[in-house]
Scaffold this active site. Sequence first.
Site, PDB file in Angstrom:
ATOM      1  CD  GLU A  70      -9.024  -2.035  -1.782  1.00 14.60           C
ATOM      2  OE1 GLU A  70      -9.095  -1.976  -0.552  1.00 14.60           O
ATOM      3  OE2 GLU A  70      -8.744  -3.083  -2.398  1.00 14.60           O
ATOM      4  CG  ASP A 103      -1.744  -1.256   1.370  1.00 12.93           C
ATOM      5  OD1 ASP A 103      -2.140  -1.825   0.345  1.00 12.93           O
ATOM      6  OD2 ASP A 103      -1.955  -1.691   2.516  1.00 12.93           O
TER       7      ASP A 103
END
Length: 551
Positions: free
Chosen positions: A189, A16
């Site tokens: 997302e 991430d």
Amino acid sequence: MKAMIQNPILPGFNPDPSIVRVGDDYYIATSTFEWYPGVQIHHSRDLANWRLVTRPLSRAAQLDMRGDPDSGGIWAPCLTHADGMFWLIYTDVKRRDGAWKDSHNYLVTAPAIEGPWSDPVYLNSSGFDPSLFHDEDGRKWLLNMIWDHNRTGGDRFGGIVMQEYSVEDRRLTGPVRTIYRGTDLKLTEGPHLYRRDGWYYLLTAEGGTGYDHAVTMARAKDLFGPYETDPAKHILTARGTDGLLQRCGHADIVETQDGQVYMVHLCSRPLDETRALPVGDGGIHADDVRRSPLGRETAIQRLDWPTGEFPRLAHGGNAPADTVPCDLPPHPFPEDAPRVTFDGALPPAFQWLRTPQPDRLFSLTDRPGALRIFGRESPGSAFEHALLARRQTALSFRAETTIEVDPGDYQHFAGLIAWYGRFKFHYLAVTADEDGRRVLTVFSCAADWPDARVTYPITPVPLPDGPLQLGCDVDGMTLRFRYRTDGDWTDLGIALDQSAISDEAGNGPGSNFTGAFIGICAHDTSGRGRHADFTDFTYQPLNGGPQVSHG
């Protein structure tokens, strides 16, 4: 001839990525999930060589993850720089299974990357993957995906929402707007917003964090939309390929000093024995067979971004490249020494689990020159677990440690552990038998809850008193333990499945989010807190690829 960056740039569990440039310095923040301190921030001058500079969430006021589930905790931080400060947004996930998620979003700031980092400002709990956008007019906007517990069928991702953040009031203010619902790949997302050439460009991740993962872009003339999806849909995906880098998604974009554009993204590298699987119409099938012990790593791609157009990978197509050209002058950092000692400081590569009270778990002063670990709760505990470990960053490696421990009974045990989570580990432990004699044993747990079973692969080995060395050798899918009291090493004669220490083992990709660690630990299920002393630790990668400096 251009220098080439070798992917991944942050090997091992570093997912991430959020990237920012400040002058000539580049910083990447990555998720740490249940590992403490929270958020890893790496620094580079050339986008190829990186060193760990800080983990900013280091005290109870900022983060307390006791009770957080495996693969809960810190999800998808966002690091930006504006108004002379660093801004770090992060999520602490308290519940991640079932229809509901408890995901609390916070903001901390600092004048410099090393800190001091502020106490947190609570933002919201409506979803995860928050990011902060600093618009040209000075206003700031929080974006996150919103969790819709009413949806069924596995896609409870309700789209990307945005709300203004008031710096003066230190809170969100004004209406919450849904600005994008994603494509038919679903599971939208990881939003990041950019202003460029009169457009707002919205970068998102889609398809879940398994083998269908992808990076999608949309844009709008107005901040609030409507956002039109890139006609190419996915700017990056490894879906349907069998290359080195898989599960590519969750990205962020940075521009260099001379105007070149790069995108960092997460990826994984399945073991060679499991990579080449059949490809079907919907992408790679049999996901539960592929295994990536290193977890989700960070890679980089070069982009072409013509004025007024959507960006594209510079090498063409939308599949990731293993190597990427770069014009920046090389700026390497010193490599880490394989062997570390515990003479007053915890080596930077090491973290522990969940608690902001490390003095309950270990001491570097009780016995000078040694790391004393106090046996706390069992390996299955999500509260107070005395385990210190570092990331596995190479598919093959060796690790060794020297331990001194006198267990009084079988409830006290300590040793060397290959760890993924509470239900996936291999543990070479010094303990005692029912007669109180010191023995060496192996605990192995290679599945996810609720099917996890601890096995005992060897008959306990009697040990003499005194220090002993514990070691393990990992070669791709296989882990072998060994030990030494005097003289030569003794192999225990068993081969354990290291591929089980991976995201995909058990419930499959998208259910587990961290990566393999190797470390040292102590447990005392009697509650007496008996300790073990460790005087050194060696981690030696045995294959090529980039290694990240922790100094």
